[in-house]
Design an enzyme around this catalytic site. Structure first.
Site, PDB file in Angstrom:
ATOM      1  N   HIS A  68      -5.865  -2.415  -1.394  1.00  0.00           N
ATOM      2  CA  HIS A  68      -4.427  -2.265  -1.144  1.00  0.00           C
ATOM      3  C   HIS A  68      -3.654  -3.507  -1.578  1.00  0.00           C
ATOM      4  O   HIS A  68      -2.647  -3.421  -2.286  1.00  0.00           O
ATOM      5  CB  HIS A  68      -4.158  -2.007   0.349  1.00  0.00           C
ATOM      6  N   HIS A 124       3.368   7.104   5.643  1.00  0.00           N
ATOM      7  CA  HIS A 124       2.053   7.286   5.005  1.00  0.00           C
ATOM      8  C   HIS A 124       1.245   8.367   5.710  1.00  0.00           C
ATOM      9  O   HIS A 124       0.174   8.114   6.259  1.00  0.00           O
ATOM     10  CB  HIS A 124       1.328   5.941   4.919  1.00  0.00           C
ATOM     11  N   HIS A 129       4.410  -1.340  -0.030  1.00  0.00           N
ATOM     12  CA  HIS A 129       3.608  -1.077   1.172  1.00  0.00           C
ATOM     13  C   HIS A 129       2.720  -2.288   1.520  1.00  0.00           C
ATOM     14  O   HIS A 129       2.585  -2.645   2.684  1.00  0.00           O
ATOM     15  CB  HIS A 129       2.765   0.171   0.918  1.00  0.00           C
ATOM     16  N   HIS A 152       0.176  11.612   0.174  1.00  0.00           N
ATOM     17  CA  HIS A 152       1.330  10.712   0.053  1.00  0.00           C
ATOM     18  C   HIS A 152       1.104   9.602  -0.960  1.00  0.00           C
ATOM     19  O   HIS A 152      -0.008   9.336  -1.378  1.00  0.00           O
ATOM     20  CB  HIS A 152       1.659  10.099   1.414  1.00  0.00           C
TER      21      HIS A 152
END
Lengths: 279, 279
Positions: free
Chosen positions: B231, B97, B107, B101
Site C-alpha cells: 500500500h 474502502h 489513501h 473499490h
C-alpha cells in the site's frame, strides 16, 4: 406490459418484476421458446465496437453539489487521517440521487429493477446526443420533443439499436450558477428535459435502453416539480436514466459508446455513477 | 522520486503533488521539454481498441459485505418509499474502502492524488490477469511474486504499456466464506496479495498504472495486518489499486481492456467502483 400479439396467458403468468429483471428482449425470448421459436437475439453475432479515446462525462461530486430539492445530499467526514493514522479514509453519507447519477427503474416504480439487477451489457450502449442548446438558452423550460428525435435521424440515420438518447441543453456548463436548479420564488425548478410525449415515442417506436440529461431531472423542472410524467413512464417501463451528465459538448452526435458505470448496490434505486464515453 | 539520469535540480523544484497529479510520464515530458527534447508520449498516435463483450468484475455491495477490519462499513436507510411517497430513494452511509473499490494514491500517502484527480484515460487500460489460484488454494498467505510476472510474460509477451496487473487468487469465489477475510484468533487476516518486491519490480522495471486483487487487500493479509508495505510503496508512487475485484475467471490472461469506474468525489481516497472488462 404485454408485447403486441403475444399470448396473454403467458404474459399474465410471468411476474412483472421477473419481466423487468430479465429485460423485455429476454421476456420475448421466453415467449418465443414457449412457442418453439428461435429467439432472434440469441442468434445475432456480437457486434464489435472500436474506440481510441476516453471521455469523462461525470461532474466531480462535492459537499454542496446542487440537488433537485435544494437539500444537502452529500456529506464527508474524515475519521482516519494521515496526521493521526498515516492513512486517509473518509466516511460519506449521501442520498442516492446526487451528483452525476443513475436512475434505476425502482426509483419511480413499485417493483422495478434496482441498479444491481441491470445487466452490464445494457449499460454499455451506443450514444445519440441531441443538441437543444440554442432553444434552451432562451427558454429554461424547453423540452426535447419527438420532432427533435426525427430531426436528429434526418441527419444521422435511425437511432442505433439499444442506444441511450442524451439531451445536451448546455446546462452542464451552469453547475456553478443558480440557473442549474432554476428554482423560482414559488420553489418550482426551471430546467430543460424530455417531454412526456418523447418518452412515449421512444418506448413505443424505437429501441432505446436509457435516456440522459445534463440537468437534475429527466422531466423538465416544471413537470418534475409536479407529477414527474417522464420519470413514471420511462423508469416504470423498466428502462434507466442518467441525470447531471457532463461533457456532451465534446462528443459527436453519433458514434460514441456510453459506459454507465452505476453503483452495484443491492436494492439501490440509483446512485452516483461514473459516466464515460468511448469514441 | 527522481527518474534515473534526470536533472536533480528540476526534480527537486517540482512539487511532489504536482508530479503525482501530472503522472510520472508527463513529469518526464516536462523534464524533456526543459532539455529541448521532444516528449515521446505526445507524438504517439492514439491506439485503437476493439471489444464485442462486456464483463462485470464487481461484487454486489450490501449491508454486511466483509471488510478488512471486520466493522460494518455500509448502511442503507429508506427515508422515501413507494408505499408512503410513490417514489423510492435511499440514504447510504459508508466508509470509502468497502465492496469492490478503488484505492487512490491519497489513501496511503500524505498528498497523493484523490480519485477525482486521476485522468480518466489512466483508468481505462489493458489488463493482465495473473493466475495464482493453485498455489493460493493450499496457502492463504500466498504472494504474487516477480517470478509470477516473468512466468506470465514468458507465455504472453511483455506486460502491455500502462496496464493493470490483476491477481486472480480464487478469493472472489469465497465471498460468503470466513476465508474471504481469513481472520485468525489473533485478529490477523490470511489472504493472498502482492509481495512488496513485486510492487517495487513493477514500479522500477515495467510501465503499470494499477494493480488489482480479488481479496480485501493489495498486501497479503498478514502484511496488511502489520505495516502495509505494498500500500505505502504502490499508492505512494502515484499509482492506483483495486480491491475485491470479481469475475477474473472468465477473462483471458491478456487482451481485455479494464474500465476502473471509480467515484468522482472531490478529495476521495477511494470508494466503491464499477469495474468492467471489455473483451
Amino acid at each position: 406490459m404485454c408485447p403486441p400479439n403475444c399470448l396473454h396467458s403467458i404474459c399474465e403468468n410471468a411476474s412483472r418484476r421477473g419481466l423487468l429483471k430479465a429485460g423485455f428482449g429476454i421476456g420475448l425470448a421466453a415467449v418465443s421458446a414457449g412457442l418453439g421459436l428461435q429467439p432472434a437475439r440469441a442468434a445475432a453475432p456480437a457486434q464489435e465496437h472500436r474506440f481510441s479515446k476516453v471521455h469523462d462525462l461525470t461532474h466531480t461530486l462535492f459537499e454542496g453539489f446542487p440537488t433537485f430539492s435544494g437539500e444537502k445530499w452529500f456529506t464527508v467526514e474524515k475519521p482516519v487521517t494521515w496526521e493521526k493514522d498515516k492513512v486517509n479514509l473518509h466516511r460519506w453519507t449521501l442520498m442516492e440521487h446526487t451528483g452525476t447519477h443513475m436512475d434505476a427503474p425502482l426509483h419511480f416504480s413499485e417493483n422495478g429493477m434496482s441498479v444491481d439487477m441491470i445487466d452490464i451489457a445494457d449499460l454499455v450502449v451506443p450514444l445519440a446526443v441531441i443538441d437543444i442548446r440554442e432553444r434552451a438558452a432562451s427558454d429554461p423550460d424547453a423540452a426535447l420533443t419527438p420532432d427533435d428525435i426525427k430531426a436528429w435521424e434526418a441527419v444521422n440515420g435511425p437511432l442505433p439499436e439499444g442506444c441511450c438518447v442524451a439531451m445536451n441543453s448546455g446546462w452542464h456548463a451552469l453547475l456553478d450558477s443558480p440557473k442549474f436548479t432554476g428554482r423560482d420564488a414559488e420553489g418550482k425548478n426551471h430546467t430543460p428535459g424530455f417531454h412526456a410525449e418523447t418518452a412515449e415515442f421512444l418506448i413505443k417506436e424505437r429501441s432505446v435502453k436509457g435516456i440522459a440529461v445534463d440537468t437534475l431531472s429527466l422531466d423538465r423542472g416544471l413537470a418534475s416539480s409536479g407529477d414527474f410524467p417522464v420519470h413514471y413512464q420511462w423508469l416504470g417501463s423498466g428502462r434507466w436514466g442518467v441525470e447531471a451528465i457532463a461533457g456532451l459538448d465534446d462528443l459527436p452526435a453519433k458514434g460514441a459508446m456510453l459506459v454507465v458505470a452505476g453503483p452495484k448496490v443491492r436494492g439501490a434505486t440509483g446512485g452516483p455513477s461514473r459516466i464515460i464515453a468511448l469514441v
